[in-house]
Write an enzyme that holds these catalytic residues in place. Structure first.
Site, PDB file in Angstrom:
ATOM      1  N   TYR A 125       0.046  69.379  36.620  1.00 29.10           N
ATOM      2  CA  TYR A 125       1.047  68.501  36.005  1.00 29.10           C
ATOM      3  C   TYR A 125       1.548  67.521  37.061  1.00 29.10           C
ATOM      4  CZ  TYR A 125       5.279  66.763  33.858  1.00 29.10           C
ATOM      5  OH  TYR A 125       6.234  65.935  33.348  1.00 29.10           O
ATOM      6  N   GLU A 132       3.722  60.121  33.219  1.00 32.62           N
ATOM      7  CA  GLU A 132       3.364  61.543  33.189  1.00 32.62           C
ATOM      8  C   GLU A 132       1.863  61.705  32.990  1.00 32.62           C
ATOM      9  OE1 GLU A 132       4.009  64.126  29.680  1.00 32.62           O
ATOM     10  OE2 GLU A 132       5.460  65.166  30.949  1.00 32.62           O
TER      11      GLU A 132
END
Ligand code: GDP
Ligand code: MN
Length: 398
Positions: free
Chosen positions: A109, A197
């Site tokens: 992530y 992101e």
């Protein structure tokens, strides 16, 4: 403003972030054609909606032939994707993105957010990618790496290397990981983003680093100087009330209640919403008409609030400094004359040209309820709404 995954990938690629080969499709035939263009024997068909969590909602499908791609695409077009980020009404799929399939070895992530506390861009990353960051924070908080970037110098190579090592990249992958991290930061900084992101950022079977998903959000207040970004706006993915407001230069946020608010200044708008709440009501929206609002602009704001079917009373609360009460009153009268309503309208005016404003309201002959203080206005709005509801109920019962 949000953009689609394929748009974010196109932008990030320009900043050196490695992404898979892919192509956009508006029809199943085009989706199949894209796979032939890309080559290989495995593809991923991805619904382009402004929301994460598509994988679990059937919006990401791995395919092994162009016939399968056509079938999957046929299924996805026009489908309503509902995820925890879309709300119950979901988002409709009008565009698909087809990518070459990737052999995933690890999922990481990588996120960039504005950290209000340090007033800096902060990198938030975790070696346990694939889950949403909220889930990582709950299930594996110890894996989260945070790193604040000093704006005067931007992200430094050593800082990106530190993050890459903390995420467990192997020596042969560090250079690509560093390019990904610095590329995302530069895109964020140079394009006035508020969020970037990549989830997941993956390491492939042959050790390459690749951004498999990408999400970017931009600062609405900076769009005027980011023409190429504002052109990426996709209105089919937005709350129609907010789209209408943005098109008219009004700052608007739709809410769940039934008292529509028209206010000048963000602070007063927040205070008005609080006062409605404390008087026992529920605001239907946040709407800031800004300073120097012309009658025309006020009338537009009024029409916007009127067009929301949840609205059962309208409260106009203006504390005029730069604004002029007479212009506001003119706008309200104009909107009501053009489009009469059978719900209570409460107007509180204070400040510049207040007497002229009140006179316009009085002389209009319209059934407008007036108030002098904010508290009085909120109370009158809530009680007028209650009474109006009660009389409607009586009318229905009889
Ligand atoms: P999201 O659910 O909206 O976040 O969509 P993603 O683009 O992140 O896709 C969801 C999941 O699909 C990813 O976490 C991956 O596990 C999987 N996925 C995406 N692309 C590929 C691919 O090329 N190959 C394989 N095997 N899985 C993929
Ligand atoms: Mn994702």
């Amino acid at each position: 403003m949000d953009i689609h995954e394929y748009q974010a990938k196109e932008i990030l690629a320009r900043f050196g972030v490695p992404v898979p080969r892919g192509g956009l499709a508006y029809s199943p035939e085009q989706a199949a054609y894209r796979s032939r263009e890309i080559g290989g024997d495995k593809w991923v068909v991805k619904a382009q909606v402004h929301a994460g969590g598509r994988g679990k909602a059937g919006g990401v499908k791995v395919c092994f032939s162009d016939r399968e791609i056509e079938e999957v695409a046929n299924e996805m077009f026009g489908k309503r994707i509902v995820t925890h980020q879309t709300g119950p009404e979901g988002k409709i799929v009008y565009r698909l993105y087809v990518e070459g399939g990737v052999d995933i070895q690890r999922e990481i992530y990588l996120g960039f957010v504005l950290d209000r506390k340090s007033e800096r861009i902060m990198v938030v990353a975790s070696a346990s990618g694939g889950m949403e960051i909220e889930e990582i924070a709950e299930r594996a908080p110890e894996t989260i790496v945070r790193s604040v970037v000093e704006p005067a110098v931007g992200i430094q190579e050593f800082q990106a290397r530190e993050i890459a090592f903390a995420l467990g990249f192997e020596p042969g992958q560090i250079r690509q990981a560093v390019e990904t991290i610095t590329g995302c930061y530069r895109a964020f900084d140079e394009l006035d983003a508020t969020m970037v992101e990549i989830n997941p950022l993956v390491v492939t079977g042959d050790g390459a680093v690749l951004a498999l998903d990408a999400k970017m959000t931009f600062d609405d207040n900076a769009l005027y100087r980011r023409q190429e970004i504002s052109e990426l706006r996709d209105k089919s993915q937005e709350d129609p009330r907010e789209t209408m407001a943005a098109d008219r230069g009004l700052s608007y946020v739709g809410l769940e209640g039934n008292i529509g608010c028209i206010v000048n200044g963000a602070g007063l708008a927040m205070a008005t919403m609080d006062m409605i709440k404390s008087s026992g009501g529920d605001p239907a929206n946040f709407l800031d008409i800004g300073g120097g609002a012309t009658p025309d602009r006020v009338a537009k704001a009024f029409r916007l609030v009127q067009s929301d079917h949840n609205v059962e009373a309208i409260l106009v609360n203006i504390f005029a400094g730069i604004n002029r009460c007479d212009w506001v009153a003119e706008g309200v009268v104009k909107a009501l004359e053009a489009n009469p309503v059978d719900i209570p309208v409460i107007v509180r005016l204070a400040g510049t040209n207040v007497n002229e404003g009140r006179k316009i309201l009085e002389e209009s002959g319209l059934p407008i309820i007036t108030a002098t203080t904010l508290a009085e206005a909120a109370e009158k709005a809530v009680s007028a709404w209650h009474e109006d509801n009660a009389s409607h109920l009586k009318a229905v019962a009889s």
